[in-house]
Design a protein around this motif. Sequence first.
Motif, PDB file in Angstrom:
ATOM      1  N   LEU A   1       9.180 117.082-105.726  1.00 17.00           N
ATOM      2  CA  LEU A   1       8.469 117.476-106.612  1.00 17.00           C
ATOM      3  C   LEU A   1       7.590 118.611-106.763  1.00 17.00           C
ATOM      4  O   LEU A   1       7.192 119.257-107.725  1.00 17.00           O
ATOM      5  N   TYR A   2       6.957 118.906-105.379  1.00 18.28           N
ATOM      6  CA  TYR A   2       6.220 120.429-105.451  1.00 18.28           C
ATOM      7  C   TYR A   2       6.902 121.470-105.616  1.00 18.28           C
ATOM      8  O   TYR A   2       6.528 122.546-106.185  1.00 18.28           O
ATOM      9  N   ILE A   3       8.128 121.366-105.333  1.00 16.68           N
ATOM     10  CA  ILE A   3       9.100 122.324-105.801  1.00 16.68           C
ATOM     11  C   ILE A   3       9.385 122.625-107.256  1.00 16.68           C
ATOM     12  O   ILE A   3       9.249 123.815-108.038  1.00 16.68           O
ATOM     13  N   GLN A   4       9.469 121.444-108.006  1.00 13.46           N
ATOM     14  CA  GLN A   4       9.570 121.614-109.446  1.00 13.46           C
ATOM     15  C   GLN A   4       8.356 122.021-110.086  1.00 13.46           C
ATOM     16  O   GLN A   4       8.303 122.831-110.857  1.00 13.46           O
ATOM     17  N   VAL A   5       7.109 121.626-109.468  1.00 17.27           N
ATOM     18  CA  VAL A   5       5.791 122.132-109.903  1.00 17.27           C
ATOM     19  C   VAL A   5       5.931 123.881-109.586  1.00 17.27           C
ATOM     20  O   VAL A   5       5.391 124.326-110.796  1.00 17.27           O
ATOM     21  N   GLN A   6       6.032 124.169-108.649  1.00 18.82           N
ATOM     22  CA  GLN A   6       6.133 125.609-108.191  1.00 18.82           C
ATOM     23  C   GLN A   6       7.041 126.519-109.196  1.00 18.82           C
ATOM     24  O   GLN A   6       6.455 127.550-109.752  1.00 18.82           O
ATOM     25  N   ASP A   7       8.197 125.979-109.562  1.00 21.05           N
ATOM     26  CA  ASP A   7       9.031 126.702-110.533  1.00 21.05           C
ATOM     27  C   ASP A   7       8.469 126.514-112.051  1.00 21.05           C
ATOM     28  O   ASP A   7       8.479 127.496-112.601  1.00 21.05           O
ATOM     29  N   ILE A   8       7.770 125.524-112.373  1.00 20.87           N
ATOM     30  CA  ILE A   8       6.983 125.553-113.754  1.00 20.87           C
ATOM     31  C   ILE A   8       6.178 126.608-113.714  1.00 20.87           C
ATOM     32  O   ILE A   8       5.912 127.430-114.792  1.00 20.87           O
ATOM     33  N   ILE A   9       5.233 126.807-112.510  1.00 22.34           N
ATOM     34  CA  ILE A   9       4.301 127.619-112.758  1.00 22.34           C
ATOM     35  C   ILE A   9       4.715 129.214-112.505  1.00 22.34           C
ATOM     36  O   ILE A   9       4.476 130.002-113.221  1.00 22.34           O
ATOM     37  N   LEU A  10       5.937 129.540-111.826  1.00 18.41           N
ATOM     38  CA  LEU A  10       6.572 130.572-111.637  1.00 18.41           C
ATOM     39  C   LEU A  10       7.207 131.037-113.089  1.00 18.41           C
ATOM     40  O   LEU A  10       7.120 132.225-113.583  1.00 18.41           O
TER      41      LEU A  10
ATOM     42  N   ALA B   1       2.122 122.628-103.887  1.00 16.56           N
ATOM     43  CA  ALA B   1       3.082 123.630-104.710  1.00 16.56           C
ATOM     44  C   ALA B   1       1.987 124.906-104.853  1.00 16.56           C
ATOM     45  O   ALA B   1       2.670 126.010-104.595  1.00 16.56           O
ATOM     46  N   ILE B   2       0.700 124.784-104.898  1.00 12.07           N
ATOM     47  CA  ILE B   2      -0.067 126.020-105.045  1.00 12.07           C
ATOM     48  C   ILE B   2      -0.291 126.729-103.649  1.00 12.07           C
ATOM     49  O   ILE B   2      -0.162 127.907-103.712  1.00 12.07           O
ATOM     50  N   GLU B   3      -0.412 125.929-102.672  1.00 12.60           N
ATOM     51  CA  GLU B   3      -0.483 126.615-101.325  1.00 12.60           C
ATOM     52  C   GLU B   3       0.734 127.284-101.181  1.00 12.60           C
ATOM     53  O   GLU B   3       0.668 128.247-100.345  1.00 12.60           O
ATOM     54  N   GLY B   4       1.922 126.809-101.677  1.00 17.05           N
ATOM     55  CA  GLY B   4       3.179 127.633-101.368  1.00 17.05           C
ATOM     56  C   GLY B   4       3.243 128.994-101.863  1.00 17.05           C
ATOM     57  O   GLY B   4       3.683 130.155-101.484  1.00 17.05           O
ATOM     58  N   LEU B   5       2.618 128.968-103.114  1.00 20.42           N
ATOM     59  CA  LEU B   5       2.599 129.986-104.128  1.00 20.42           C
ATOM     60  C   LEU B   5       1.546 131.399-103.745  1.00 20.42           C
ATOM     61  O   LEU B   5       1.809 132.167-103.731  1.00 20.42           O
ATOM     62  N   VAL B   6       0.406 130.560-103.099  1.00 17.78           N
ATOM     63  CA  VAL B   6      -0.631 131.323-102.238  1.00 17.78           C
ATOM     64  C   VAL B   6       0.006 132.369-101.135  1.00 17.78           C
ATOM     65  O   VAL B   6      -0.098 133.344-101.009  1.00 17.78           O
ATOM     66  N   GLU B   7       0.765 131.521-100.475  1.00 14.67           N
ATOM     67  CA  GLU B   7       1.309 132.236 -99.208  1.00 14.67           C
ATOM     68  C   GLU B   7       2.430 133.151 -99.562  1.00 14.67           C
ATOM     69  O   GLU B   7       2.574 134.074 -98.941  1.00 14.67           O
ATOM     70  N   LYS B   8       2.906 132.946-100.628  1.00 14.12           N
ATOM     71  CA  LYS B   8       3.987 133.844-101.190  1.00 14.12           C
ATOM     72  C   LYS B   8       3.220 134.996-101.758  1.00 14.12           C
ATOM     73  O   LYS B   8       3.727 136.346-102.131  1.00 14.12           O
ATOM     74  N   GLY B   9       2.055 134.916-102.085  1.00 10.08           N
ATOM     75  CA  GLY B   9       1.339 136.205-102.621  1.00 10.08           C
ATOM     76  C   GLY B   9       1.114 136.090-103.944  1.00 10.08           C
ATOM     77  O   GLY B   9       0.754 137.124-104.689  1.00 10.08           O
ATOM     78  N   LEU B  10       1.889 135.128-104.807  1.00 11.35           N
ATOM     79  CA  LEU B  10       1.786 135.133-106.248  1.00 11.35           C
ATOM     80  C   LEU B  10       0.386 134.634-106.917  1.00 11.35           C
ATOM     81  O   LEU B  10       0.173 135.001-107.972  1.00 11.35           O
TER      82      LEU B  10
END
Length: 256
Positions: free
Chosen positions: A13-22, A56-65
């Motif tokens: 689920l967290y990957i799906q949320v990341q994809d939506i934000i992306l 999901a958000i922590e993963g995108l923070v780590e990626k710098g987005l």
Amino acid sequence: MNGNNPIDYRMHLYIQVQDIILKKIENGEYFAGMRIPSERELAQTYGVSRVTVKKAIEGLVEKGLLCRRQGKGTFVNELSSRKLDMSEEEKIRDTGFTSLMAYLGSEAGNKVLFSQFIEDDKYIAEKLGIKKEDKVFALGRVRYEKDNPVMVQYAYVPFAMFPDIEQYDFSKLSLYKYMESKGHLPVKFNVNLNLQACGEKEARLLGIPEGKVVYFYSNSSVDAAKNIVEYTEEFLNPDVIVVSQYVKYRKINSGR
């Protein structure tokens, strides 16, 4: 998952949320400097737990987005605060890096990583429109603005058009100046520009953390006779470059 985004139970689920934000970043709905909805709001919108949204958000923070600001929320990151606007390439005839630096009033430098012939590479052959067994000249370089690493660049050209190319030192010579001298200056470009997490090798060469989001630029170019004369892949350092055009994020760790 709600919000016109049906749940796929095969994917976390967290990957799906990341994809939506992306996707919202890609289409400009979430733009640089904007505060995105809170974890509670996102959880309610998509029918998932706050724990899922937080991951999901922590993963995108780590990626710098994304970046978190204490007491203010989560914001879309500025990929670059500086300086070299690569969209300036459109204003000059020769879109090579050396000419671009001269146009911007700066100094280009190069470090050659490899300079060699390759054969039997189906991927590169397809990009150049040649047979797999045809010989290709491969040139890997780190490109600098003065002492700052700007990009890691991998360029591939068909040997048949440039049979003496191995005699030249491309730490000093512009590849496009050489191609022009042979009557094959690139004049039309098929460009793809994306965002991706930087792999270990390119990160080390650029002096940035592995996994940092960078611009990934690929280009097939043709000469005036419509011959495909070059295929290039570049990893652009977002600490020193801004690209003023639409980019997509893609989940790839490293390039060729």
